[in-house]
Each structure stands twice: as C-alpha cells, then as structure tokens.
Design a protein around this motif. Sequence first.
Motif, short mmCIF file in Angstrom:
data_model
loop_
_atom_site.label_atom_id
_atom_site.label_comp_id
_atom_site.label_asym_id
_atom_site.label_seq_id
_atom_site.Cartn_x
_atom_site.Cartn_y
_atom_site.Cartn_z
N MET A 144 0.77 -1.20 0.00
CA MET A 144 0.00 0.00 0.00
C MET A 144 0.82 1.27 0.00
O MET A 144 0.25 2.33 -0.14
CB MET A 144 -0.95 0.00 1.19
CG MET A 144 -0.26 0.50 2.43
SD MET A 144 -0.78 -0.10 4.00
CE MET A 144 -0.47 -1.80 3.94
N PRO A 145 2.13 1.23 0.16
CA PRO A 145 2.86 2.49 0.14
C PRO A 145 2.75 3.20 -1.21
O PRO A 145 2.73 2.57 -2.26
CB PRO A 145 4.31 2.08 0.40
CG PRO A 145 4.23 0.75 1.02
CD PRO A 145 3.02 0.10 0.44
N LEU A 146 2.68 4.50 -1.13
CA LEU A 146 2.77 5.36 -2.30
C LEU A 146 4.03 6.18 -2.12
O LEU A 146 4.15 6.93 -1.14
CB LEU A 146 1.54 6.26 -2.41
CG LEU A 146 1.59 7.33 -3.50
CD1 LEU A 146 1.73 6.70 -4.88
CD2 LEU A 146 0.34 8.20 -3.43
N VAL A 147 4.98 6.01 -3.03
CA VAL A 147 6.29 6.65 -2.90
C VAL A 147 6.40 7.75 -3.95
O VAL A 147 6.21 7.50 -5.14
CB VAL A 147 7.42 5.61 -3.10
CG1 VAL A 147 8.79 6.29 -3.01
CG2 VAL A 147 7.30 4.47 -2.10
N ARG A 148 6.72 8.93 -3.48
CA ARG A 148 6.96 10.07 -4.37
C ARG A 148 8.41 10.47 -4.24
O ARG A 148 8.89 10.76 -3.14
CB ARG A 148 6.05 11.22 -4.01
CG ARG A 148 4.61 10.88 -4.28
CD ARG A 148 3.70 12.03 -3.97
NE ARG A 148 2.35 11.66 -4.39
CZ ARG A 148 1.27 12.19 -3.87
NH1 ARG A 148 1.35 13.13 -2.96
NH2 ARG A 148 0.08 11.79 -4.29
N VAL A 149 9.11 10.47 -5.36
CA VAL A 149 10.52 10.80 -5.41
C VAL A 149 10.66 12.15 -6.11
O VAL A 149 10.17 12.31 -7.23
CB VAL A 149 11.32 9.73 -6.18
CG1 VAL A 149 12.80 10.08 -6.23
CG2 VAL A 149 11.09 8.34 -5.60
N SER A 150 11.34 13.08 -5.48
CA SER A 150 11.61 14.38 -6.09
C SER A 150 13.11 14.60 -6.12
O SER A 150 13.81 14.35 -5.13
CB SER A 150 10.94 15.51 -5.28
OG SER A 150 9.55 15.37 -5.26
N LEU A 151 13.60 15.06 -7.27
CA LEU A 151 15.02 15.29 -7.43
C LEU A 151 15.27 16.31 -8.54
O LEU A 151 14.36 16.65 -9.30
CB LEU A 151 15.76 13.98 -7.72
CG LEU A 151 15.47 13.27 -9.04
CD1 LEU A 151 16.63 12.38 -9.40
CD2 LEU A 151 14.21 12.45 -8.94
N ARG A 152 16.51 16.76 -8.63
CA ARG A 152 16.91 17.68 -9.68
C ARG A 152 16.87 16.99 -11.03
O ARG A 152 17.20 15.80 -11.15
CB ARG A 152 18.34 18.19 -9.46
CG ARG A 152 18.46 19.31 -8.48
CD ARG A 152 18.34 20.67 -9.17
NE ARG A 152 18.31 21.73 -8.19
CZ ARG A 152 19.39 22.32 -7.71
NH1 ARG A 152 20.58 21.96 -8.10
NH2 ARG A 152 19.27 23.28 -6.82
N ARG A 153 16.48 17.72 -12.03
CA ARG A 153 16.42 17.21 -13.40
C ARG A 153 17.81 16.80 -13.87
O ARG A 153 18.81 17.39 -13.50
CB ARG A 153 15.87 18.33 -14.30
CG ARG A 153 15.59 17.89 -15.71
CD ARG A 153 14.86 18.97 -16.49
NE ARG A 153 13.51 19.11 -15.94
CZ ARG A 153 12.95 20.27 -15.64
NH1 ARG A 153 13.61 21.40 -15.82
NH2 ARG A 153 11.72 20.31 -15.16
N GLY A 154 17.85 15.74 -14.68
CA GLY A 154 19.10 15.37 -15.33
C GLY A 154 19.64 13.99 -14.99
O GLY A 154 20.64 13.57 -15.57
N LYS A 155 19.01 13.28 -14.10
CA LYS A 155 19.50 11.95 -13.75
C LYS A 155 18.99 10.92 -14.77
O LYS A 155 17.93 11.08 -15.37
CB LYS A 155 19.03 11.55 -12.35
CG LYS A 155 19.53 12.48 -11.26
CD LYS A 155 21.04 12.47 -11.16
CE LYS A 155 21.50 13.33 -9.99
NZ LYS A 155 22.95 13.48 -9.96
#
Length: 126
Positions: free
Chosen positions: A1-12
């Motif tokens: 049931m986890p909902l994971v949101r990943v935020s990072l700098r563009r370019g990876k």
Amino acid sequence: MPLVRVSLRRGKSDDYKRAIGDGVYQALRETFMVPDEDRFVTVSEHSESEFQFSKTYMDIARTDDLVILQITVSNTRTVEQKKALFARIVELLSQKPGLRKEDVFINLLEVVKENWSFGNGVAQYA
C-alpha cells in the motif's frame, strides 16, 4: 500500500531513478513487510528554481544530488519499524545509485487504512 513520491533535480538517468525506486521498495519489503507487487512509485524531476532546499538545516551538509522521498503508508507501524525503514533506505540508496546519506530526505505520511482505493472505486481495506 505504500505510495512513494521521489523528487530530485532534473538530469538523472532512467537507471538512476529506477535504482531509487528499487531501493525504497526493497526497504519497504524488509522493514514494513510490504507484499510482493505492492509497488507504486512516481518520480518528479525539477529545475533548480523548482527544487529549493536548505543545504545545512540541522547541520546536515546537502548537495544538489538531494533526493526527497515522501512515502504514504497506513498508520500501522511502530517507531522502531520507521527508524529501521529510514536506515535501510539510506543504506540501499548509498549502494545504488550511490547517494550520500546526507542527500536522502524522507517524509513518512500515515493515513488510516480505509483511505486507500487501489482501483475499481473500492476501498479495499475498509
């Protein structure tokens, strides 16, 4: 049931982003006993102006490689399990894709079980 949101700098790279999802999912499986196939991850990339953070808050030296993880789960875990999750995520992400532990920011959001619908308009846990 986890909902994971990943935020990072563009370019990876796609492999880099996939490795983050893989590591978080593995940590959730090991520490929160998340079932097989219970994997829901979104990745959002941001420009410098869209990804603002303190490089020194709480005396932690962060770089532009900071990754912010927001994980929504049911409110059924102990404090010990949460601490284990945080430690395991950092351990795995330091191995692959090679993140520094200082560059992993985790926010755990807890909701009651009846607040989930996995499809079909059904509250599966209610």
